[in-house]
Write a protein that holds these residues in place. Structure first.
Motif, PDB file in Angstrom:
ATOM      1  N   VAL A   1     116.014  28.540  15.368  1.00  0.00           N
ATOM      2  CA  VAL A   1     115.592  29.790  15.038  1.00  0.00           C
ATOM      3  C   VAL A   1     116.486  30.271  13.629  1.00  0.00           C
ATOM      4  O   VAL A   1     115.368  30.771  12.960  1.00  0.00           O
ATOM      5  N   LYS A   2     117.551  30.121  13.696  1.00  0.00           N
ATOM      6  CA  LYS A   2     118.041  30.759  12.409  1.00  0.00           C
ATOM      7  C   LYS A   2     117.274  29.835  11.275  1.00  0.00           C
ATOM      8  O   LYS A   2     117.418  30.432  10.167  1.00  0.00           O
ATOM      9  N   LYS A   3     117.526  28.633  11.450  1.00  0.00           N
ATOM     10  CA  LYS A   3     116.967  27.606  10.196  1.00  0.00           C
ATOM     11  C   LYS A   3     115.570  28.159   9.964  1.00  0.00           C
ATOM     12  O   LYS A   3     115.164  28.306   8.919  1.00  0.00           O
ATOM     13  N   SER A   4     114.655  28.212  10.960  1.00  0.00           N
ATOM     14  CA  SER A   4     113.268  28.703  10.830  1.00  0.00           C
ATOM     15  C   SER A   4     113.280  29.873   9.976  1.00  0.00           C
ATOM     16  O   SER A   4     112.467  30.149   8.896  1.00  0.00           O
ATOM     17  N   VAL A   5     113.925  30.955  10.166  1.00  0.00           N
ATOM     18  CA  VAL A   5     114.224  32.328   9.558  1.00  0.00           C
ATOM     19  C   VAL A   5     114.377  32.053   8.090  1.00  0.00           C
ATOM     20  O   VAL A   5     114.000  32.745   7.145  1.00  0.00           O
ATOM     21  N   ASN A   6     115.611  31.174   7.857  1.00  0.00           N
ATOM     22  CA  ASN A   6     116.148  31.040   6.594  1.00  0.00           C
ATOM     23  C   ASN A   6     114.851  29.977   5.760  1.00  0.00           C
ATOM     24  O   ASN A   6     114.730  30.413   4.651  1.00  0.00           O
ATOM     25  N   VAL A   7     114.243  29.265   6.393  1.00  0.00           N
ATOM     26  CA  VAL A   7     113.058  28.668   5.721  1.00  0.00           C
ATOM     27  C   VAL A   7     111.888  29.298   5.285  1.00  0.00           C
ATOM     28  O   VAL A   7     111.255  29.601   4.067  1.00  0.00           O
ATOM     29  N   MET A   8     111.767  30.490   6.359  1.00  0.00           N
ATOM     30  CA  MET A   8     110.653  31.386   5.919  1.00  0.00           C
ATOM     31  C   MET A   8     110.968  32.491   4.781  1.00  0.00           C
ATOM     32  O   MET A   8     110.337  32.447   3.720  1.00  0.00           O
ATOM     33  N   GLU A   9     112.358  32.858   4.792  1.00  0.00           N
ATOM     34  CA  GLU A   9     113.025  33.691   3.776  1.00  0.00           C
ATOM     35  C   GLU A   9     112.964  33.066   2.323  1.00  0.00           C
ATOM     36  O   GLU A   9     112.479  33.561   1.351  1.00  0.00           O
ATOM     37  N   THR A  10     113.177  31.829   2.435  1.00  0.00           N
ATOM     38  CA  THR A  10     113.147  31.001   1.434  1.00  0.00           C
ATOM     39  C   THR A  10     111.992  30.811   0.595  1.00  0.00           C
ATOM     40  O   THR A  10     111.846  31.112  -0.623  1.00  0.00           O
TER      41      THR A  10
END
Length: 175
Positions: free
Chosen positions: A155-164
């Motif tokens: 979930v944290k990685k998915s959020v970071n991917v979205m933000e990036t």
């Protein structure tokens, strides 16, 4: 035992951009485990709500110790995502589940994107995931603990991917 993971995130981008990014972010080099996503059904109802059902193909990331259970030793894991997008109300509801290990586990997520009440240029995101392993005997708890850790990191990685990707495409977030 059921394990749950919950996240809340405020994206400082408008709803349309965030939803578009969610629907088009994979596959991406930023997340090497998502191999493919295919839309298998899409329709619009009389009220304008767009329904989509998509299937994601992901690498099996289980460690070798957990793959010793024969059913767990597969190359790919398949996930189903159903979404209901209401552009007028600026909400998208999503329900996701794992299709691969249904005989031994239930893995599901419920997510909501909606325009922020604090700022119409922002998008609120809320996701709750649950894992219940019942089909591997005394290893149930071990699988649940791995799944909880994996979901939390995912979930944290998915959020970071979205933000990036949002920042790469649209620049710095709106204030």
């Amino acid at each position: 035992m059921v394990i749950t993971v919950e996240i809340r995130k405020m994206y400082r981008y408008p709803f349309e951009r965030v939803v578009d990014m969610h629907l088009n972010k994979y596959p991406t080099p930023l997340e090497e485990h998502v191999r493919d996503i295919k839309t298998v059904e899409e329709k619009k109802d009389l009220t304008g709500i767009i329904y989509r059902r998509r299937i994601a193909t992901c690498n099996n990331v289980l460690p070798s110790i957990l793959r010793k259970a024969h059913l767990m030793n597969v190359n790919y894991v398949y996930l189903e995502e159903e979404s209901w997008l209401d552009r007028e109300q600026k909400t998208m509801n999503i329900r996701s589940r794992c299709l691969t290990w249904t005989q031994i586990a239930t893995l599901q997520e419920v997510s909501v994107f909606r325009e922020s009440t604090a700022n119409p240029n922002w998008t609120e995101f809320r996701q709750t995931g649950s894992i219940a392993v019942t089909g591997v005997g005394r290893l149930n708890r071990l699988f649940e603990l791995f799944a909880q850790s994996f979901f939390s990191r995912g979930v944290k990685k998915s959020v970071n991917v979205m933000e990036t990707i949002l920042e790469q495409r649209y620049g710095r977030p709106c204030s």
